[in-house]
Design a protein around this motif. Sequence first.
Motif, mmCIF file in Angstrom:
data_model
loop_
_atom_site.group_PDB
_atom_site.id
_atom_site.type_symbol
_atom_site.label_atom_id
_atom_site.label_comp_id
_atom_site.label_asym_id
_atom_site.label_seq_id
_atom_site.Cartn_x
_atom_site.Cartn_y
_atom_site.Cartn_z
ATOM 1 N N VAL A 1 0.938 -0.976 0.077
ATOM 2 C CA VAL A 1 0.176 -0.003 -0.230
ATOM 3 C C VAL A 1 0.402 1.222 -0.154
ATOM 4 C CG1 VAL A 1 -2.005 -0.568 1.063
ATOM 5 C CG2 VAL A 1 -0.380 0.115 2.453
ATOM 6 N N ARG A 2 2.316 0.901 0.060
ATOM 7 C CA ARG A 2 2.756 2.602 -0.916
ATOM 8 C C ARG A 2 2.102 3.359 -1.628
ATOM 9 N NH1 ARG A 2 7.411 3.906 -2.820
ATOM 10 N NH2 ARG A 2 8.976 5.452 -2.129
ATOM 11 N N ILE A 3 2.253 4.420 -1.112
ATOM 12 C CA ILE A 3 1.681 5.443 -2.210
ATOM 13 C C ILE A 3 2.938 6.398 -2.852
ATOM 14 C CG2 ILE A 3 -0.213 5.444 -1.633
ATOM 15 C CD1 ILE A 3 0.249 7.940 0.034
ATOM 16 N N ASP B 1 4.636 17.652 -6.623
ATOM 17 C CA ASP B 1 3.756 18.631 -5.952
ATOM 18 C C ASP B 1 3.288 18.244 -4.219
ATOM 19 O OD1 ASP B 1 1.794 17.258 -7.615
ATOM 20 O OD2 ASP B 1 1.125 19.121 -8.269
ATOM 21 N N GLY B 2 3.311 17.382 -4.377
ATOM 22 C CA GLY B 2 2.794 16.434 -3.459
ATOM 23 C C GLY B 2 1.403 15.689 -3.486
ATOM 24 N N VAL B 3 0.748 15.711 -4.598
ATOM 25 C CA VAL B 3 -0.219 14.870 -4.698
ATOM 26 C C VAL B 3 -0.084 13.268 -5.820
ATOM 27 C CG1 VAL B 3 -2.167 15.599 -6.395
ATOM 28 C CG2 VAL B 3 -0.948 17.866 -4.984
ATOM 29 N N LEU B 4 -1.409 13.273 -5.356
ATOM 30 C CA LEU B 4 -1.535 11.674 -5.836
ATOM 31 C C LEU B 4 -2.291 11.081 -7.176
ATOM 32 C CD1 LEU B 4 -0.363 8.799 -4.930
ATOM 33 C CD2 LEU B 4 -2.509 8.681 -3.648
ATOM 34 N N ARG B 5 -1.030 10.834 -7.781
ATOM 35 C CA ARG B 5 -2.790 11.098 -9.111
ATOM 36 C C ARG B 5 -2.347 9.946 -9.876
ATOM 37 N NH1 ARG B 5 -0.052 15.855 -8.885
ATOM 38 N NH2 ARG B 5 -1.155 17.842 -9.053
ATOM 39 N N ARG B 6 -0.977 8.667 -9.269
ATOM 40 C CA ARG B 6 -0.840 7.472 -9.743
ATOM 41 C C ARG B 6 -1.050 6.862 -9.023
ATOM 42 N NH1 ARG B 6 1.366 12.300 -12.593
ATOM 43 N NH2 ARG B 6 1.309 11.525 -15.279
ATOM 44 N N PHE B 7 -0.442 5.176 -9.092
ATOM 45 C CA PHE B 7 -0.028 4.642 -8.546
ATOM 46 C C PHE B 7 0.444 3.270 -9.156
ATOM 47 C CE2 PHE B 7 -4.081 3.243 -11.454
ATOM 48 C CZ PHE B 7 -4.377 1.172 -10.546
ATOM 49 N N SER B 8 0.969 2.657 -8.460
ATOM 50 C CA SER B 8 2.016 1.281 -9.061
ATOM 51 C C SER B 8 1.470 -0.027 -9.353
ATOM 52 C CB SER B 8 3.158 1.351 -8.385
ATOM 53 O OG SER B 8 3.839 2.891 -8.123
ATOM 54 N N ASP B 9 2.045 -1.269 -10.261
ATOM 55 C CA ASP B 9 1.474 -2.189 -10.018
ATOM 56 C C ASP B 9 2.248 -2.907 -9.247
ATOM 57 O OD1 ASP B 9 4.319 -2.531 -11.778
ATOM 58 O OD2 ASP B 9 3.423 -3.551 -12.954
ATOM 59 N N GLU B 10 3.616 -2.995 -8.537
ATOM 60 C CA GLU B 10 4.183 -3.193 -8.178
ATOM 61 C C GLU B 10 5.460 -2.011 -7.290
ATOM 62 O OE1 GLU B 10 6.016 -6.958 -9.365
ATOM 63 O OE2 GLU B 10 7.792 -5.909 -9.964
ATOM 64 N N ASP B 11 5.547 -2.814 -5.698
ATOM 65 C CA ASP B 11 6.713 -1.479 -5.030
ATOM 66 C C ASP B 11 7.877 -3.286 -4.210
ATOM 67 O OD1 ASP B 11 7.672 -0.271 -3.052
ATOM 68 O OD2 ASP B 11 7.343 1.101 -4.538
ATOM 69 N N SER B 12 8.945 -3.096 -4.370
ATOM 70 C CA SER B 12 9.152 -3.980 -3.961
ATOM 71 C C SER B 12 9.330 -5.611 -4.209
ATOM 72 C CB SER B 12 9.231 -3.883 -2.128
ATOM 73 O OG SER B 12 9.956 -2.137 -2.115
ATOM 74 N N HIS B 13 9.344 -5.765 -5.110
ATOM 75 C CA HIS B 13 8.938 -6.531 -5.599
ATOM 76 C C HIS B 13 7.100 -7.336 -5.080
ATOM 77 C CE1 HIS B 13 12.592 -7.014 -7.708
ATOM 78 N NE2 HIS B 13 13.091 -6.307 -6.931
ATOM 79 N N PRO C 1 -7.724 16.366 0.828
ATOM 80 C CA PRO C 1 -7.364 15.055 1.178
ATOM 81 C C PRO C 1 -8.250 14.143 1.666
ATOM 82 C CG PRO C 1 -5.870 16.443 2.814
ATOM 83 C CD PRO C 1 -7.230 17.474 2.205
ATOM 84 N N LEU C 2 -7.704 13.588 0.548
ATOM 85 C CA LEU C 2 -9.301 11.771 0.678
ATOM 86 C C LEU C 2 -8.139 10.474 1.329
ATOM 87 C CD1 LEU C 2 -9.423 11.082 -3.424
ATOM 88 C CD2 LEU C 2 -11.380 12.289 -1.333
ATOM 89 N N PRO C 3 -9.073 9.910 2.415
ATOM 90 C CA PRO C 3 -8.512 8.928 3.024
ATOM 91 C C PRO C 3 -8.492 8.077 2.372
ATOM 92 C CG PRO C 3 -11.491 9.391 3.822
ATOM 93 C CD PRO C 3 -10.798 10.081 2.245
ATOM 94 N N GLY C 4 -7.086 7.410 2.578
ATOM 95 C CA GLY C 4 -6.797 5.919 2.044
ATOM 96 C C GLY C 4 -7.654 5.301 1.352
ATOM 97 N N PRO C 5 -8.497 4.270 2.037
ATOM 98 C CA PRO C 5 -9.635 3.758 1.355
ATOM 99 C C PRO C 5 -9.958 3.896 0.392
ATOM 100 C CG PRO C 5 -9.752 3.577 4.072
ATOM 101 C CD PRO C 5 -8.774 4.657 3.206
ATOM 102 N N VAL C 6 -10.405 5.592 -0.233
ATOM 103 C CA VAL C 6 -11.198 5.962 -1.145
ATOM 104 C C VAL C 6 -10.039 5.738 -2.400
ATOM 105 C CG1 VAL C 6 -12.376 7.887 -2.313
ATOM 106 C CG2 VAL C 6 -12.885 7.208 0.290
ATOM 107 N N PHE C 7 -8.554 5.991 -2.070
ATOM 108 C CA PHE C 7 -7.554 6.014 -2.922
ATOM 109 C C PHE C 7 -7.827 5.053 -3.058
ATOM 110 C CE2 PHE C 7 -3.312 5.357 -3.969
ATOM 111 C CZ PHE C 7 -3.748 5.487 -5.272
ATOM 112 N N GLN C 8 -7.739 3.672 -2.321
ATOM 113 C CA GLN C 8 -7.598 2.284 -2.745
ATOM 114 C C GLN C 8 -8.719 1.814 -3.653
ATOM 115 O OE1 GLN C 8 -4.901 0.837 -2.474
ATOM 116 N NE2 GLN C 8 -3.912 1.837 -1.167
ATOM 117 N N ALA C 9 -9.806 2.337 -3.249
ATOM 118 C CA ALA C 9 -11.022 2.038 -4.096
ATOM 119 C C ALA C 9 -11.361 2.640 -5.815
ATOM 120 C CB ALA C 9 -12.894 2.732 -3.653
#
Length: 605
Positions: free
Chosen positions: A172-174, A179-191, A283-291
Amino acid sequence: MKGPRRPGGRPGGARRPRGRARPRILAATAVVAAAIAFLAGGLGVLDDLDHTTLDARFALRGEDRGRTGPIPVAVVAIDDVTLNHIARRFPFDRRFHARALDALRAAGVRAIAYDVEFSEQTTVAADNALVAAVGRAPGLVLAAIEVDPAGRTKVLGGGGFAQQLGARVGNVRIDTDGDGVLRRFSDEDSHLTSLSVATAERATGRRVDRSDFDHGRALVDWIGGADAVPTYSFSDLIRRDTPAQRARAAKIARKLRGRIVVVGATAPSLKDVVPTPMDGGRPLPGPVFQANAISTVLRGVPLREAWGPLGVLLTVLAASVAPVAARRGGGFSTLLAAAAGGVGVSAIAWFAFLADRVLPVAQPLLALGLGALGAVAAGAAFEAVERQRTREIFSRFVSEDVVDDVLARTDDEVRLGGLRVDATILFCDLRGSTALLEDLEPERGIAVLNRFLGAMSDRVDAHGGTLVGYRGDGLMAVFGAPIEQPDHADRAVACAREMAGPALEACHAALRADGVDRVLKMGVGVASGAVMAGNVGSERRMEYTAIGDAANVAARLEGLTKDHGRPVLVAGGTVERLSGTDGLDPVGAVPVRGRAGTVEVWATG
C-alpha cells in the motif's frame, strides 16, 4: 546647395525584409519557441503546471459513478462513529476485525482489500481469532506497509503465513508527484504487487496485464471524491447487540453483496489521508483512494498518457499559430490568434481527456506564448525597418518635415498606396540643356544640371510639395498628396514663381561663382485636378507618382511656355482653386496636344 536625390532604386541604410525574409524569420520564431518548450518539458520545469491542468480536467469532469467498472467497489470505514462505539483508541482488538471479515464473508462480497496492516503480535486470543477469520474470508488481500527489498513482509508474522491461509498481501505504499499530490499508483513496489492490483486479480480470477502500466505506474481514473464511493461504517457492519443494530447490519450486508470492499481508516484522527485532485484538492482517506485504484485496474487502466508524437505535434502547431498569423496581420491580430490558439489547445486536451487520453497542456501553451511574444517582437522589428525604409524612400520626394508629418499620420487616414486626391501638379524643365551640355565638359555639364535641379528641388521642399521624380533635365512635383493640403494650388503657383525667379537667379549666381557664365532658361507648367497618387513599380523598385489629366495638362503647359514667352503657365483649374489671382495674366483658351478641346491658361513669372 544640395544636389538632386536619386530618382529610384533602394536607398542605403535599413533594408526591408524581402518577400522570403519575413516568413523565414517567423518560421525561425516558431522553431525556437517549440525548442524552448521541449527543453523546459524535458527538464521537468513544466511538471507542476501540467499536474495543475490535469487536476483542472478532473475537476471539470467531476464525479462519474458510471465509471465504476464491471465490479462495483465500496468502502467499510473505520470512522469516528466506529472509534466512539467500539474503542477510543486504534489499533483496537483484532477480534473486531475478525468479526468484520466474517460479516463480509456472510454478505457474499466478491473480494476484500483490508487496508490495515497486521504485522505485530497482540493477545493470543485476538490473534487466533483474526487468523481464523482470514482463513475463512474469500478473495482477501491484506495490506503491507513495511516491505523489504525482496518483497517480504511481517504480515501475520511473515514467512508467507498469510498466503498459507489463502490470502494475498498487497503493498500500500503510495508515490505522490513532485507537488505532493497523489495521481498515480504502481502495479508493484519492492517486488510486491500493489493492493489495488492484487485485489483486482482476486476479484476476477485473472492476472492483470502489467503492460497497461507505463513503466510500472498508471494514472488513477477517478470515479470521484469521498462521496462517489459508497461508504459504510465499520461499527454498523459488526454491531448486532440490538434488533435495530442487526437490521442495520443486514441492510449493509445486502448492499455489499457482490462488491469489492475496501476496509480501512477514514477517521481524521487516524491521519490515513492522501492529497488528490478530487474534492477541490482536499485530502482523501486512503481506502477511498484504494477503491478508485481498484476500479481503475478493473477497467483496464483506461486513462493513459497520449501517444508521444501527438504531444509533439500539438506543441509544434501551438508554436506556429502566432507566427503564421503575423505573416498577414499586425500585433493585435497576432495576439488574437494566440488567444484563439490557447482556447484550441485547451479544447483539444479536454476532448482527448474525454476519450481517456491525457495530452500535455503546459508545453504547448508555453510554445504558444513564446511564439506569440516572438511574433509580436518580430512584427515590431519589421514595422520599425519598414518605417525607416519608408522614411528614406519618401525623403527623396519631400522635405524632412513632410516626411515626419506623413509618418505621424500613417495610422490615421494617410496611406502610401494608390489614393484618389485633388492635387496640383507641377512640371519644370531646363531649356536648351542639350546644347549647353555639348558646349561644356561632361563633368562641368553634369555639375550645371545638378545645380539647377538641386535649386528647383529645394523650392519644392520649401513649399511642402512632393518631388515625384526627375525627368531628364526637369522634374515633376505634386502638391496636396500624400498629405492633404487645402491650399495646394497656392503652394504650387508660389513654388513656380520662385523657381522661375529667385531660385533661377540664385542658380545663375552659383554657376558664375563656379566659372560657368551661362544663362539658363526654364519653363514651368501647373495644373490641378483629381489624380491617383501613390507608389508604383515593383517590390524591389518603386517610386511615388501622380497619374491623371492634371498631370498630362501640366506637362503640356510646361512645353508651351517657349511658345508664349512666359516661364510659368497655369491652367484655369488651378486658378479656380487659388485664394487670389494677383500677378497672373490671362492667356486665353489654349489647345493642348493629346486632349480634346482647349484649356484656359494664365501666365506669371
